[in-house]
Enzyme design. Structure first.
Site, mmCIF file in Angstrom:
data_model
loop_
_atom_site.group_PDB
_atom_site.id
_atom_site.type_symbol
_atom_site.label_atom_id
_atom_site.label_comp_id
_atom_site.label_asym_id
_atom_site.label_seq_id
_atom_site.Cartn_x
_atom_site.Cartn_y
_atom_site.Cartn_z
ATOM 1 N N HIS A 1 -47.261 -31.366 25.577
ATOM 2 C CA HIS A 1 -48.517 -30.729 25.470
ATOM 3 C C HIS A 1 -49.679 -31.588 24.756
ATOM 4 O O HIS A 1 -49.280 -32.042 23.646
ATOM 5 C CB HIS A 1 -48.708 -29.280 25.207
ATOM 6 C CG HIS A 1 -48.341 -28.906 23.608
ATOM 7 N ND1 HIS A 1 -47.267 -28.982 23.282
ATOM 8 C CD2 HIS A 1 -49.100 -28.914 22.528
ATOM 9 C CE1 HIS A 1 -47.041 -28.620 21.911
ATOM 10 N NE2 HIS A 1 -48.184 -28.675 21.623
ATOM 11 N N HIS B 1 -53.373 -31.546 23.117
ATOM 12 C CA HIS B 1 -54.474 -30.691 22.537
ATOM 13 C C HIS B 1 -55.866 -31.402 23.016
ATOM 14 O O HIS B 1 -55.918 -32.545 22.607
ATOM 15 C CB HIS B 1 -54.332 -30.796 21.100
ATOM 16 C CG HIS B 1 -53.320 -29.912 20.468
ATOM 17 N ND1 HIS B 1 -53.425 -28.785 19.947
ATOM 18 C CD2 HIS B 1 -52.103 -30.620 20.429
ATOM 19 C CE1 HIS B 1 -52.195 -28.638 19.523
ATOM 20 N NE2 HIS B 1 -51.196 -29.525 19.867
HETATM 21 P P1 5GP Z 1 -47.969 -28.345 18.402
HETATM 22 O O1 5GP Z 1 -48.106 -28.039 16.933
HETATM 23 O O2 5GP Z 1 -46.367 -27.890 18.918
HETATM 24 O O3 5GP Z 1 -48.553 -29.413 18.640
HETATM 25 O O4 5GP Z 1 -48.977 -27.045 19.005
HETATM 26 C C1 5GP Z 1 -48.589 -25.850 19.583
HETATM 27 C C2 5GP Z 1 -49.769 -25.183 19.740
HETATM 28 O O5 5GP Z 1 -49.720 -24.143 20.611
HETATM 29 C C3 5GP Z 1 -50.528 -24.600 18.601
HETATM 30 O O6 5GP Z 1 -51.866 -24.873 18.319
HETATM 31 C C4 5GP Z 1 -50.596 -23.015 18.888
HETATM 32 O O7 5GP Z 1 -51.579 -22.222 18.281
HETATM 33 C C5 5GP Z 1 -50.407 -22.952 20.160
HETATM 34 N N1 5GP Z 1 -49.697 -21.771 20.773
HETATM 35 C C6 5GP Z 1 -48.336 -21.404 20.390
HETATM 36 N N2 5GP Z 1 -47.824 -20.341 21.132
HETATM 37 C C7 5GP Z 1 -48.990 -20.004 22.066
HETATM 38 C C8 5GP Z 1 -49.049 -18.966 23.090
HETATM 39 O O8 5GP Z 1 -48.077 -18.022 23.037
HETATM 40 N N3 5GP Z 1 -50.287 -19.108 23.743
HETATM 41 C C9 5GP Z 1 -51.313 -19.828 23.711
HETATM 42 N N4 5GP Z 1 -52.245 -20.059 24.273
HETATM 43 N N5 5GP Z 1 -51.238 -21.010 22.561
HETATM 44 C C10 5GP Z 1 -49.895 -21.007 21.908
#
Ligand code: 5GP
Ligand code: ZN
Length: 144
Positions: free
Chosen positions: A106, A108
């Protein structure tokens, strides 16, 4: 013949992509989905994901990149317009050492404001130019 989308039952972003978990959706097509991050750095912080499950960028077919960039441009512009942001950070975490928590690739999209006082990573100098040039040579060697 249509290829089935790879999904993982234990993956929250696969559940969101299949509609079995809710999200605040911003954009959806056959291959890509964008929705608001549940814990935003700034209001409007969005995530862009491929619907198919790839753990990180290294597992993704590069052919998806063109569509992903188009969606990042469209959703990023809309997020900036809706939040009246002056800028936008687009970034990706790959592997837990880089801060990845959800192991479904993903990006951001974080709207930025002139005075939001967010500082990203601290930067450092190389010890000297030789060290920097040697590291560049090591990386080129890995590229083959
Ligand atoms: P990572 O640290 O893996 O790059 O980011 C994961 C992101 O996914 C985090 O910013 C977190 O807030 C978001 N996130 C985790 N679980 C969920 C969810 O169930 N729904 C949404 N909309 N965002 C999520
Ligand atoms: Zn997944």
């Amino acid at each position: 013949m249509e290829t089935a989308i790879i999904t993982r039952p234990d993956c929250i972003f696969c559940s969101i992509a299949s509609g079995s978990a809710p999200c605040a959706e911003l954009y959806a097509d056959d291959e890509i989905l964008a929705f608001l991050d549940i814990a935003p750095v700034n209001r409007g912080h969005a995530l862009v994901i491929p619907r198919a499950h790839y753990a990180n960028i290294f597992e993704m077919p590069p052919e998806l990149g063109t569509k992903l960039i188009r969606v990042q441009q469209q959703v990023g512009q809309a997020v900036m317009d809706a939040t009246k942001a002056n800028g936008l950070n687009i970034y990706m975490n790959n592997f837990s050492a880089a801060g990845q928590v959800v192991f479904h690739a993903h990006w951001h999209l974080i709207p930025r404001f002139t005075d939001d006082n967010l500082r990203l990573w601290p930067q450092h100098a190389y010890a000297n130019l030789d060290e920097m040039l040697q590291l560049a040579a090591d990386i080129r060697q890995q590229l083959g």
